[in-house]
Design a protein around this motif. Structure first.
Motif, mmCIF file in Angstrom:
data_model
loop_
_atom_site.group_PDB
_atom_site.id
_atom_site.type_symbol
_atom_site.label_atom_id
_atom_site.label_comp_id
_atom_site.label_asym_id
_atom_site.label_seq_id
_atom_site.Cartn_x
_atom_site.Cartn_y
_atom_site.Cartn_z
ATOM 1 N N LEU A 1 0.728 -0.938 0.059
ATOM 2 C CA LEU A 1 -0.006 0.302 0.016
ATOM 3 C C LEU A 1 0.679 1.251 -0.397
ATOM 4 C CD1 LEU A 1 -2.605 -0.702 2.714
ATOM 5 C CD2 LEU A 1 -2.864 -0.615 0.392
ATOM 6 N N VAL A 2 0.209 2.355 -0.614
ATOM 7 C CA VAL A 2 1.417 3.957 -0.109
ATOM 8 C C VAL A 2 -0.155 3.881 0.773
ATOM 9 C CG1 VAL A 2 1.785 5.817 -1.371
ATOM 10 C CG2 VAL A 2 2.156 3.704 -2.129
ATOM 11 N N HIS A 3 0.495 5.239 0.973
ATOM 12 C CA HIS A 3 -0.318 5.900 2.650
ATOM 13 C C HIS A 3 -0.363 7.222 1.635
ATOM 14 C CE1 HIS A 3 -1.479 2.567 4.912
ATOM 15 N NE2 HIS A 3 -0.777 2.397 4.915
ATOM 16 N N ASP B 1 -3.566 -0.378 -7.446
ATOM 17 C CA ASP B 1 -4.314 1.602 -8.217
ATOM 18 C C ASP B 1 -3.141 2.698 -8.721
ATOM 19 O OD1 ASP B 1 -6.577 0.503 -7.518
ATOM 20 O OD2 ASP B 1 -5.926 1.894 -5.635
ATOM 21 N N MET B 2 -2.785 3.426 -9.550
ATOM 22 C CA MET B 2 -2.276 3.945 -9.968
ATOM 23 C C MET B 2 -2.371 5.604 -9.196
ATOM 24 S SD MET B 2 -1.760 2.931 -13.213
ATOM 25 C CE MET B 2 -0.769 4.596 -13.871
ATOM 26 N N LEU B 3 -1.495 6.220 -9.213
ATOM 27 C CA LEU B 3 -1.562 7.641 -8.060
ATOM 28 C C LEU B 3 0.095 8.675 -9.754
ATOM 29 C CD1 LEU B 3 0.944 6.476 -5.259
ATOM 30 C CD2 LEU B 3 -1.307 8.109 -5.079
ATOM 31 N N ALA B 4 -0.589 9.738 -8.977
ATOM 32 C CA ALA B 4 0.022 10.877 -9.766
ATOM 33 C C ALA B 4 1.227 11.823 -9.152
ATOM 34 C CB ALA B 4 -0.579 11.304 -11.169
ATOM 35 N N ILE B 5 1.991 12.383 -9.686
ATOM 36 C CA ILE B 5 3.558 12.733 -8.725
ATOM 37 C C ILE B 5 2.885 14.042 -10.188
ATOM 38 C CG2 ILE B 5 5.797 13.261 -8.814
ATOM 39 C CD1 ILE B 5 6.346 10.107 -8.614
ATOM 40 N N ILE C 1 2.701 12.771 -13.476
ATOM 41 C CA ILE C 1 3.286 12.049 -13.815
ATOM 42 C C ILE C 1 2.407 10.804 -13.420
ATOM 43 C CG2 ILE C 1 6.020 10.214 -14.242
ATOM 44 C CD1 ILE C 1 6.486 13.062 -13.751
ATOM 45 N N PRO C 2 1.808 9.468 -13.799
ATOM 46 C CA PRO C 2 0.963 8.591 -13.658
ATOM 47 C C PRO C 2 2.520 7.006 -12.725
ATOM 48 C CG PRO C 2 0.939 8.864 -16.333
ATOM 49 C CD PRO C 2 1.544 10.289 -15.397
ATOM 50 N N ILE C 3 2.005 6.896 -12.523
ATOM 51 C CA ILE C 3 2.758 6.045 -11.607
ATOM 52 C C ILE C 3 1.465 4.660 -11.108
ATOM 53 C CG2 ILE C 3 4.416 4.971 -9.607
ATOM 54 C CD1 ILE C 3 4.704 7.824 -9.905
ATOM 55 N N ALA C 4 2.089 3.708 -11.467
ATOM 56 C CA ALA C 4 1.216 2.180 -11.382
ATOM 57 C C ALA C 4 2.338 2.141 -10.019
ATOM 58 C CB ALA C 4 1.551 0.516 -12.139
ATOM 59 N N VAL C 5 1.052 2.243 -9.666
ATOM 60 C CA VAL C 5 1.864 1.904 -7.267
ATOM 61 C C VAL C 5 2.311 -0.071 -7.705
ATOM 62 C CG1 VAL C 5 0.802 1.637 -5.750
ATOM 63 C CG2 VAL C 5 0.469 2.986 -6.582
ATOM 64 N N GLY C 6 1.829 -0.415 -8.270
ATOM 65 C CA GLY C 6 2.615 -2.540 -8.260
ATOM 66 C C GLY C 6 3.654 -1.955 -8.688
#
Length: 65
Positions: free
Chosen positions: A21-23, A44-48, A55-60
């Motif tokens: 997980l990313v909190h 899921d995806m996160l973005a910086i 900049i999208p990041i695939a959390v996996g």
């Protein structure tokens, strides 16, 4: 965490490798508290956000396989 909130850092991530997980903490206050928190799963995806660039990041991708 509190020092970053007091400094006005807009977003703070804690990567939990074991739970995959990313909190994500957002909405910092001068009192040293982030008012919002969400947990993002490896699927899921996160973005910086860097200025006007997202900049999208695939959390996996953050975790070992």
């Amino acid at each position: 965490l509190r020092a970053y909130a007091r400094a006005g850092v807009p977003e703070y991530w804690v990567v939990d490798v074991h739970a995959r997980l990313v909190h994500v903490y957002t909405k910092p206050t001068p009192a040293g508290v982030f008012e919002a928190h969400r947990s993002v799963r490896a699927t899921d995806m996160l973005a910086i956000i860097l200025g006007d660039v997202s900049i999208p990041i695939a959390v996996g991708e953050l975790f070992p396989t």
